[in-house]
Design a protein around this motif. Structure first.
Motif, PDB file in Angstrom:
ATOM      1  N   GLU A 139       0.828  -1.214   0.000  1.00 26.98           N
ATOM      2  CA  GLU A 139       0.000   0.000   0.000  1.00 26.98           C
ATOM      3  C   GLU A 139       0.861   1.264   0.000  1.00 26.98           C
ATOM      4  O   GLU A 139       0.342   2.364   0.201  1.00 26.98           O
ATOM      5  CB  GLU A 139      -0.908   0.004   1.242  1.00 26.98           C
ATOM      6  N   GLY A 140       2.189   1.090  -0.190  1.00 25.41           N
ATOM      7  CA  GLY A 140       3.076   2.247  -0.219  1.00 25.41           C
ATOM      8  C   GLY A 140       3.511   2.729   1.142  1.00 25.41           C
ATOM      9  O   GLY A 140       4.088   3.815   1.264  1.00 25.41           O
ATOM     10  N   MET A 141       3.270   1.939   2.198  1.00 26.86           N
ATOM     11  CA  MET A 141       3.653   2.316   3.556  1.00 26.86           C
ATOM     12  C   MET A 141       4.879   1.499   3.964  1.00 26.86           C
ATOM     13  O   MET A 141       4.771   0.457   4.601  1.00 26.86           O
ATOM     14  CB  MET A 141       2.493   2.074   4.525  1.00 26.86           C
ATOM     15  N   ASP A 142       6.050   1.979   3.532  1.00 27.94           N
ATOM     16  CA  ASP A 142       7.296   1.272   3.825  1.00 27.94           C
ATOM     17  C   ASP A 142       7.979   1.962   4.996  1.00 27.94           C
ATOM     18  O   ASP A 142       8.650   2.959   4.843  1.00 27.94           O
ATOM     19  CB  ASP A 142       8.204   1.285   2.595  1.00 27.94           C
ATOM     20  N   GLY A 143       7.777   1.437   6.182  1.00 29.60           N
ATOM     21  CA  GLY A 143       8.377   2.017   7.377  1.00 29.60           C
ATOM     22  C   GLY A 143       8.446   0.983   8.469  1.00 29.60           C
ATOM     23  O   GLY A 143       8.439  -0.217   8.211  1.00 29.60           O
ATOM     24  N   HIS A 144       8.500   1.428   9.721  1.00 24.32           N
ATOM     25  CA  HIS A 144       8.478   0.482  10.828  1.00 24.32           C
ATOM     26  C   HIS A 144       7.307   0.792  11.737  1.00 24.32           C
ATOM     27  O   HIS A 144       6.755   1.895  11.736  1.00 24.32           O
ATOM     28  CB  HIS A 144       9.803   0.507  11.596  1.00 24.32           C
ATOM     29  N   LEU A 145       6.916  -0.216  12.523  1.00 20.89           N
ATOM     30  CA  LEU A 145       5.753  -0.089  13.386  1.00 20.89           C
ATOM     31  C   LEU A 145       6.181   0.355  14.782  1.00 20.89           C
ATOM     32  O   LEU A 145       7.053  -0.258  15.393  1.00 20.89           O
ATOM     33  CB  LEU A 145       5.019  -1.435  13.483  1.00 20.89           C
ATOM     34  N   VAL A 164       5.484   4.381  11.003  1.00 22.62           N
ATOM     35  CA  VAL A 164       6.438   5.481  10.856  1.00 22.62           C
ATOM     36  C   VAL A 164       7.207   5.260   9.564  1.00 22.62           C
ATOM     37  O   VAL A 164       8.010   4.337   9.455  1.00 22.62           O
ATOM     38  CB  VAL A 164       7.416   5.537  12.045  1.00 22.62           C
ATOM     39  N   GLU A 165       6.929   6.084   8.573  1.00 21.93           N
ATOM     40  CA  GLU A 165       7.576   5.932   7.278  1.00 21.93           C
ATOM     41  C   GLU A 165       9.029   6.364   7.365  1.00 21.93           C
ATOM     42  O   GLU A 165       9.405   7.220   8.164  1.00 21.93           O
ATOM     43  CB  GLU A 165       6.852   6.762   6.216  1.00 21.93           C
ATOM     44  N   SER A 166       9.860   5.772   6.512  1.00 16.18           N
ATOM     45  CA  SER A 166      11.287   6.069   6.534  1.00 16.18           C
ATOM     46  C   SER A 166      11.573   7.523   6.222  1.00 16.18           C
ATOM     47  O   SER A 166      12.556   8.078   6.681  1.00 16.18           O
ATOM     48  CB  SER A 166      12.019   5.178   5.528  1.00 16.18           C
ATOM     49  N   ARG A 190      15.890   6.615  -3.123  1.00 13.02           N
ATOM     50  CA  ARG A 190      14.861   6.498  -2.085  1.00 13.02           C
ATOM     51  C   ARG A 190      15.142   5.320  -1.151  1.00 13.02           C
ATOM     52  O   ARG A 190      15.034   5.430   0.062  1.00 13.02           O
ATOM     53  CB  ARG A 190      13.488   6.337  -2.739  1.00 13.02           C
ATOM     54  N   GLU A 191      15.521   4.189  -1.739  1.00 18.43           N
ATOM     55  CA  GLU A 191      15.815   3.012  -0.928  1.00 18.43           C
ATOM     56  C   GLU A 191      17.065   3.239  -0.079  1.00 18.43           C
ATOM     57  O   GLU A 191      17.112   2.842   1.092  1.00 18.43           O
ATOM     58  CB  GLU A 191      16.008   1.785  -1.826  1.00 18.43           C
ATOM     59  N   ALA A 192      18.075   3.893  -0.651  1.00 15.10           N
ATOM     60  CA  ALA A 192      19.286   4.189   0.120  1.00 15.10           C
ATOM     61  C   ALA A 192      18.967   5.104   1.300  1.00 15.10           C
ATOM     62  O   ALA A 192      19.494   4.924   2.410  1.00 15.10           O
ATOM     63  CB  ALA A 192      20.342   4.833  -0.785  1.00 15.10           C
ATOM     64  N   GLU A 197      18.295   5.966   7.133  1.00 13.65           N
ATOM     65  CA  GLU A 197      17.465   6.422   8.249  1.00 13.65           C
ATOM     66  C   GLU A 197      17.140   5.278   9.205  1.00 13.65           C
ATOM     67  O   GLU A 197      17.108   5.456  10.430  1.00 13.65           O
ATOM     68  CB  GLU A 197      16.188   7.074   7.715  1.00 13.65           C
ATOM     69  N   ARG A 198      16.889   4.085   8.637  1.00 16.91           N
ATOM     70  CA  ARG A 198      16.631   2.931   9.510  1.00 16.91           C
ATOM     71  C   ARG A 198      17.863   2.612  10.355  1.00 16.91           C
ATOM     72  O   ARG A 198      17.750   2.314  11.549  1.00 16.91           O
ATOM     73  CB  ARG A 198      16.218   1.723   8.669  1.00 16.91           C
ATOM     74  N   THR A 199      19.041   2.661   9.736  1.00 14.75           N
ATOM     75  CA  THR A 199      20.265   2.353  10.470  1.00 14.75           C
ATOM     76  C   THR A 199      20.557   3.415  11.523  1.00 14.75           C
ATOM     77  O   THR A 199      20.990   3.102  12.636  1.00 14.75           O
ATOM     78  CB  THR A 199      21.452   2.241   9.497  1.00 14.75           C
TER      79      THR A 199
END
Length: 612
Positions: free
Chosen positions: A186-192, A329-331, A367-369, A374-376
């Motif tokens: 659904e385009g929501m690539d983040g963490h919960l 929480v989106e990246s 975008r992926e980078a 941000e995740r790291t």
């Protein structure tokens, strides 16, 4: 005249060709400028992300230099004193679950921050049974094939959540991964990020935590084992305002028919319904204080084929066992002012299909980078904060060794004093506590020589003999007879006698330095584990403290021991009727059988209702 007209016509034609060439050249230049401008934007974003990546790597190097072990290797043998029980494993075994706090603690990056016992082992003031269960799981995981992976046992308890080994109390790792997969679709690539959890639903508490929060995921586990929920991009208001548009979907993570996602197939303006009783997804999923209703109305808004089998129409709602609400929480939801904004560049559409494809491929890579960086960054900061908080007490002199009727236990003195004004806390308060004798086995040759010099009647040359021979603490406590002292070079009989007696007393003091607790090791261990979780809760590392779960055969004795250490109303904090010890496999088996039976009956009721 005719020839002149033909000549003029030819000249006009050639002028038109020249004009066309000029226009082509100008358009080509404009095209190139536009393409180069787009590429320049991409390169600028790439430079920002690269700079941020370099800063992240520099931060890791800084941490490693200040707190890490530069020689850390996966083959290192790591010895952990967990609550008095020594548990050993290879570093590679402990760190194989990358991205977890458990792996971070033992990675070697924070080696100098970890507290140590007097023997130099890593000390964890945690439940040893739960820690052992995690290590056993990791040992099994290291020898398992990808198609036969073990599951984390229930005995891992709250430590599994503490160290990030399980995403939630409701979802297991596979279910959490599936939910993230659906969100990505659904385009929501983040963490919960967990914002609310409870063992029962309260509309007041739900809206207190979730009102006005966009992009939320609700996950409910029912008493019969069904795991169902929904995602909504639109915030819940807690007001009786009726239907609202939302990018939403429903899902089932566990049922007799497996897991599935249900998209909205009705009016998107009626994806969710706002009222003050709880979240409602278009008559298809409603969570309230009476339970969970699924497709309870005659006008469903979501795909119905699989949901229909779970319908509660004309029957009571599913009882709630646990509910969790997460914010997605989106990246790219960064709050940093200098955060690179690669995602703000619109995809290329004005060039040739091949050029558009190439430019957009780089845009998506950026975008992926950015998401990875941000995740790291977030993960590293969370790791640092976790380690600093968990090991806030790094003083080995605060450690208390307990002799519980022959069973050795170890904890922080602050843990024993978690319940103020209790009998147990008073036994270890500042007015009564005297520091336990440090283990002689850890003494260096200099410390041994210093001890010899402190003895009355022993000449200085005796200390020099110990220092010259580099006698360590381990060697000292094994020198306790006259013949060995003579061989060392101590020749005066009086000095030999004094040293022999003092070494014997020192050995006995070191061995007997544990504080005696004359109570059942099982019962006191349960009390101590509860106090440990209470300490973790006070540090905001776990969400709640549960009463100790005690075997039926030990309940009466446990209540007596608790009443002794925590008289009056304090006892109520420890005792919860109707609990059972998870370490008893027969009880767990009976409980699981009852759950499966109720699960079958409840699902079959809805199926029968549907077929009727």
């Amino acid at each position: 005249e005719k020839e002149r007209e033909e000549q003029q016509g030819l000249e006009r034609s050639m002028d038109a060709v020249l004009e066309a060439n000029r226009l082509i050249k100008e358009e080509s230049k404009a095209f190139d400028r536009s393409r180069q401008k787009f590429i320049k934007k991409l390169n600028a974003e790439e430079a920002k992300i690269a700079s941020r990546f370099e800063a992240l790597e520099a931060r890791k190097r800084e941490l490693a230099e200040e707190w890490g072990n530069p020689d850390a290797s996966p083959e290192d043998l790591v010895e952990v004193n967990c609550g008095g029980r020594v548990i050993s494993a290879r570093r590679g075994t402990l760190c194989q679950l990358e991205g977890t706090k458990f792996g971070a603690v033992f990675s070697g990056l924070y080696e100098k921050k970890l507290p140590r016992d007097r023997e130099g082992r890593i000390f964890l003031d945690l439940c040893p049974d739960e820690f052992q269960a995690i290590v056993d799981y990791l040992n099994e995981l290291s020898i398992s094939s990808p198609d036969d992976l073990p599951t984390l046992p229930e005995e891992a308890g709250c430590l599994a959540r503490l160290f990030g080994l399980v995403p939630s109390n409701v979802m297991n790792a596979a279910e959490s991964a599936k939910l993230n997969e659906w969100l990505a679709e659904e385009g929501m690539d983040g963490h919960l990020r967990l914002i609310y959890e409870s063992e029962k639903f309260s509309a007041l508490e739900f809206f207190a935590h979730c009102k006005g929060v966009p992009h939320t995921v609700i996950v409910v586990e029912t008493e019969c084992g069904l795991k169902v929920g929904g995602y909504s991009s639109t915030p819940w208001t807690g007001e009786n305002t009726g239907w609202r548009r939302s990018e939403a979907f429903l899902f089932v993570l566990h049922s007799k028919d497996g897991c599935f996602k249900a998209q909205i197939n009705g009016d998107p303006k009626k994806a969710i319904y706002h009222d003050d009783s709880g979240p409602d997804f278009g008559n298809d999923l409603k969570v309230g204080e009476t339970g969970v209703d699924v497709q309870y109305n005659t006008a469903p808004k979501y795909e119905t084929q699989q949901l229909r089998k779970l319908s509660t129409r004309d029957r009571k709602p599913y009882g709630i066992k646990a509910i969790e609400v997460y914010k997605v929480v989106e990246s790219n939801d960064s709050t940093k002012a200098d955060s690179p904004a690669a995602v703000s560049i619109k995809p290329a559409t004005s060039f040739t299909p091949q050029i558009n494809q190439a430019l957009n491929k780089k845009l998506e890579s950026l975008r992926e980078a950015l998401r990875q960086v941000e995740r790291t960054e977030t993960s590293l900061e969370e790791e640092c904060s976790f380690v600093d908080t968990l090991f806030i007490s790094n003083d080995c002199n605060d450690l208390v060794k307990l002799n519980v009727c022959g069973t050795t236990m170890m904890t922080h003195r602050s843990t024993l004093r978690q319940v103020k004004d209790s009998v147990l806390a008073s036994q270890f308060d500042d007015s009564k506590w005297t520091q336990q004798v440090a283990s002689v086995e850890t003494w260096t040759p200099a410390e041994v020589a210093g001890w010899v010099r402190s003895l009355n009647g022993v000449p200085d040359d005796a200390a020099e003999i110990f220092e010259k021979n580099e006698v360590t603490g381990v060697e000292l406590i094994n020198l306790g007879n006259d013949e060995r002292l003579y061989k060392l070079g101590i020749t005066r009989p009086g000095t030999v006698g004094i040293l022999s007696n003092q070494i014997t007393d020192l050995r006995k003091a070191s061995e007997d330095s544990a504080s005696l607790i004359e109570h059942s090791p099982y019962c006191f261990g349960k009390i101590l584990d509860y106090l440990r979780t209470k300490r973790l809760h006070s540090l905001n590392l776990i969400d709640k403290v549960q009463c100790p779960v005690v075997d039926d055969s030990q309940k009466e004795r446990f209540e007596k021991v608790v009443s002794y250490f925590f008289p009056g109303s304090q006892v109520n904090e420890f005792i919860h009727k109707g609990t059972e010890d998870k370490s008893n496999p027969k009880m767990r088996k009976r409980k699981r059988k009852r759950t499966e039976d109720s699960s079958d009956s409840e699902y079959s009721d809805s199926s029968d209702s549907e077929s009727d």
